[in-house]
Design an enzyme around this catalytic site. Structure first.
Site, PDB file in Angstrom:
ATOM      1  CB  ALA A  15      58.254 -34.714  21.306  1.00  0.00           C
ATOM      2  N   GLY A  44      55.177 -30.789  29.036  1.00  0.00           N
ATOM      3  CA  GLY A  44      53.914 -30.938  29.759  1.00  0.00           C
ATOM      4  C   GLY A  44      52.753 -30.399  28.940  1.00  0.00           C
ATOM      5  CE1 TYR A 146      70.571 -29.018  10.680  1.00  0.00           C
ATOM      6  CE2 TYR A 146      70.363 -28.530   8.345  1.00  0.00           C
ATOM      7  CZ  TYR A 146      69.799 -28.996   9.520  1.00  0.00           C
ATOM      8  OH  TYR A 146      68.493 -29.441   9.541  1.00  0.00           O
ATOM      9  CB  ALA A 148      79.334 -32.046   7.625  1.00  0.00           C
TER      10      ALA A 148
HETATM   11  N1  LIG Z   1      62.857 -26.452  10.568  1.00  0.00           N
HETATM   12  C1  LIG Z   1      63.387 -26.751   9.391  1.00  0.00           C
HETATM   13  O1  LIG Z   1      63.342 -25.957   8.447  1.00  0.00           O
HETATM   14  C2  LIG Z   1      64.022 -28.099   9.179  1.00  0.00           C
HETATM   15  C3  LIG Z   1      64.266 -28.494   7.857  1.00  0.00           C
HETATM   16  C4  LIG Z   1      64.861 -29.732   7.633  1.00  0.00           C
HETATM   17  C5  LIG Z   1      65.195 -30.552   8.694  1.00  0.00           C
HETATM   18  N2  LIG Z   1      64.947 -30.126   9.970  1.00  0.00           N
HETATM   19  C6  LIG Z   1      65.317 -31.044  11.057  1.00  0.00           C
HETATM   20  O2  LIG Z   1      64.155 -31.380  11.772  1.00  0.00           O
HETATM   21  C7  LIG Z   1      64.469 -31.664  13.119  1.00  0.00           C
HETATM   22  C8  LIG Z   1      63.555 -30.844  14.022  1.00  0.00           C
HETATM   23  O3  LIG Z   1      63.770 -29.482  13.745  1.00  0.00           O
HETATM   24  P1  LIG Z   1      62.778 -28.333  14.260  1.00  0.00           P
HETATM   25  O4  LIG Z   1      62.758 -27.308  13.211  1.00  0.00           O
HETATM   26  O5  LIG Z   1      61.542 -28.946  14.767  1.00  0.00           O
HETATM   27  O6  LIG Z   1      63.674 -27.760  15.471  1.00  0.00           O
HETATM   28  P2  LIG Z   1      63.269 -26.885  16.746  1.00  0.00           P
HETATM   29  O7  LIG Z   1      61.914 -26.300  16.586  1.00  0.00           O
HETATM   30  O8  LIG Z   1      64.434 -25.999  16.966  1.00  0.00           O
HETATM   31  O9  LIG Z   1      63.193 -28.003  17.911  1.00  0.00           O
HETATM   32  C9  LIG Z   1      64.353 -28.701  18.258  1.00  0.00           C
HETATM   33  C10 LIG Z   1      63.992 -29.791  19.235  1.00  0.00           C
HETATM   34  O10 LIG Z   1      65.180 -30.519  19.543  1.00  0.00           O
HETATM   35  C11 LIG Z   1      65.294 -30.635  20.956  1.00  0.00           C
HETATM   36  N3  LIG Z   1      66.706 -30.673  21.341  1.00  0.00           N
HETATM   37  C12 LIG Z   1      67.708 -29.891  20.861  1.00  0.00           C
HETATM   38  N4  LIG Z   1      68.860 -30.183  21.480  1.00  0.00           N
HETATM   39  C13 LIG Z   1      68.579 -31.168  22.372  1.00  0.00           C
HETATM   40  C14 LIG Z   1      69.358 -31.887  23.325  1.00  0.00           C
HETATM   41  N5  LIG Z   1      70.675 -31.658  23.484  1.00  0.00           N
HETATM   42  N6  LIG Z   1      68.744 -32.836  24.088  1.00  0.00           N
HETATM   43  C15 LIG Z   1      67.422 -33.058  23.953  1.00  0.00           C
HETATM   44  N7  LIG Z   1      66.636 -32.422  23.061  1.00  0.00           N
HETATM   45  C16 LIG Z   1      67.213 -31.477  22.290  1.00  0.00           C
HETATM   46  C17 LIG Z   1      64.597 -29.403  21.503  1.00  0.00           C
HETATM   47  O11 LIG Z   1      64.200 -29.665  22.836  1.00  0.00           O
HETATM   48  P3  LIG Z   1      64.044 -28.486  23.956  1.00  0.00           P
HETATM   49  O12 LIG Z   1      63.474 -27.287  23.269  1.00  0.00           O
HETATM   50  O13 LIG Z   1      63.075 -29.083  24.941  1.00  0.00           O
HETATM   51  O14 LIG Z   1      65.409 -28.270  24.487  1.00  0.00           O
HETATM   52  C18 LIG Z   1      63.424 -29.265  20.540  1.00  0.00           C
HETATM   53  O15 LIG Z   1      62.362 -30.102  20.937  1.00  0.00           O
HETATM   54  C19 LIG Z   1      65.954 -31.339  13.287  1.00  0.00           C
HETATM   55  O16 LIG Z   1      66.692 -32.537  13.232  1.00  0.00           O
HETATM   56  C20 LIG Z   1      66.265 -30.466  12.076  1.00  0.00           C
HETATM   57  O17 LIG Z   1      67.610 -30.571  11.689  1.00  0.00           O
HETATM   58  C21 LIG Z   1      64.356 -28.931  10.242  1.00  0.00           C
END
Ligand SMILES: NC(=O)c1ccc[n+]([C@@H]2O[C@H](COP(=O)([O-])OP(=O)(O)OC[C@H]3O[C@@H](n4cnc5c(N)ncnc54)[C@H](OP(=O)(O)O)[C@@H]3O)[C@@H](O)[C@H]2O)c1
Length: 232
Positions: A15, A44, A146, A148
């Site tokens: 989040a 925050g 990814y 998988a």
């Molecule tokens: N963006 C796309 O095109 C897309 C498409 C399909 C599916 N998704 C899926 O949607 C979900 C969110 O993606 P997003 O694009 O919003 O990604 P993002 O902007 O890269 O954000 C990733 C989030 O995951 C948190 N995170 C990563 N590793 C972590 C860990 N080890 N412990 C705790 N928190 C962790 C990060 O927290 P911090 O930054 O605070 O570390 C961040 O809040 C993912 O599951 C992704 O596979 C994304």
């Protein structure tokens, strides 16, 4: 103990930014929200705009941190798994460590957090939403580790849904296409393209799909939702 007061309690991982932050903002008018992530400043900042939201800073791959962080949650209405990573590469270019890291956060951490929170979810007859991906249905070249992990996440959600059906816990997989977030920026950089976020889904549009699942009436079990960028 984490009290949710009169409002239902939601926990959203990932989040601090991207889709998870949009989901937290969409839930905040009706839920108290625990904001999962690691970047305390970013958490925050998200919390500052959302009454009833609190940072929940946890490294999801650390079992001790995870167990401590959930210890005070005895009732949970909504659990949204949005935290994830998406390193890309051909099979030839993807070493074991990439596979391990991807599965650790995209699958194992989801399973463990859910397992630890099952009593709280059952107590509330709660909803679990897994942010999956189009890659959870189709594995394209260069996306093996990814995709998988997202196939595995879909299997996890299907098994959990079947196991918890009689306990009132509902489980939804949401499969977004390309969405305008930091992760998508990294994907486009990997592909060597020019980033144009307007070609992709808004995180808020994915959040609306999550809201649809969370607010579905008791007779409706929303099992899977696919949402793609509209052709332009
Ligand atoms: N963006 C796309 O095109 C897309 C498409 C399909 C599916 N998704 C899926 O949607 C979900 C969110 O993606 P997003 O694009 O919003 O990604 P993002 O902007 O890269 O954000 C990733 C989030 O995951 C948190 N995170 C990563 N590793 C972590 C860990 N080890 N412990 C705790 N928190 C962790 C990060 O927290 P911090 O930054 O605070 O570390 C961040 O809040 C993912 O599951 C992704 O596979 C994304």
């Amino acid at each position: 103990m984490i009290e949710s007061g009169a409002r239902p309690l939601a926990l959203v991982t990932g989040a601090s930014r991207g889709i998870g932050a949009a989901v937290a903002r969409a839930l905040a008018p009706t839920h108290d929200v625990l904001l999962g992530g690691r970047d305390a400043d970013a958490l925050g900042a998200v919390a500052a705009g959302l009454p009833g939201a609190r940072p929940w800073p946890v490294e999801l791959t650390d079992p001790t941190e995870l167990a401590d962080a959930i210890a005070d949650i005895d009732r949970l209405d909504v659990l949204v798994h949005s935290a994830g990573i998406g390193p890309l590469g051909t099979v030839e270019d993807s070493p074991a460590e990439q596979w391990r890291q991807t599965f650790e956060i995209n699958v194992v951490a989801v399973a463990e957090l859910t397992r630890l929170l099952l009593p709280a979810l059952r107590a509330a007859r709660g909803r679990v939403v897994c942010i999956n991906s189009g890659a959870g249905f189709t594995a394209r070249p260069g996306w093996a580790s990814y995709a998988a992990s997202k196939f595995a996440l879909r299997a996890f959600a299907d098994a959990l849904r079947a196991e918890e059906a009689t306990r009132g816990v509902r489980v939804t997989s949401v499969h977004p296409g390309r969405t305008d977030t930091d992760m998508q920026r990294a994907v486009v950089a990997h592909e060597g393209g020019e980033y144009d976020g307007s070609r992709f889904l808004h995180p808020e549009s994915v959040a609306r799909a999550v809201l649809l699942a969370v607010t579905a009436p008791p007779d409706a079990d929303v099992t899977e939702l696919s949402i793609r960028p509209a052709p332009r």
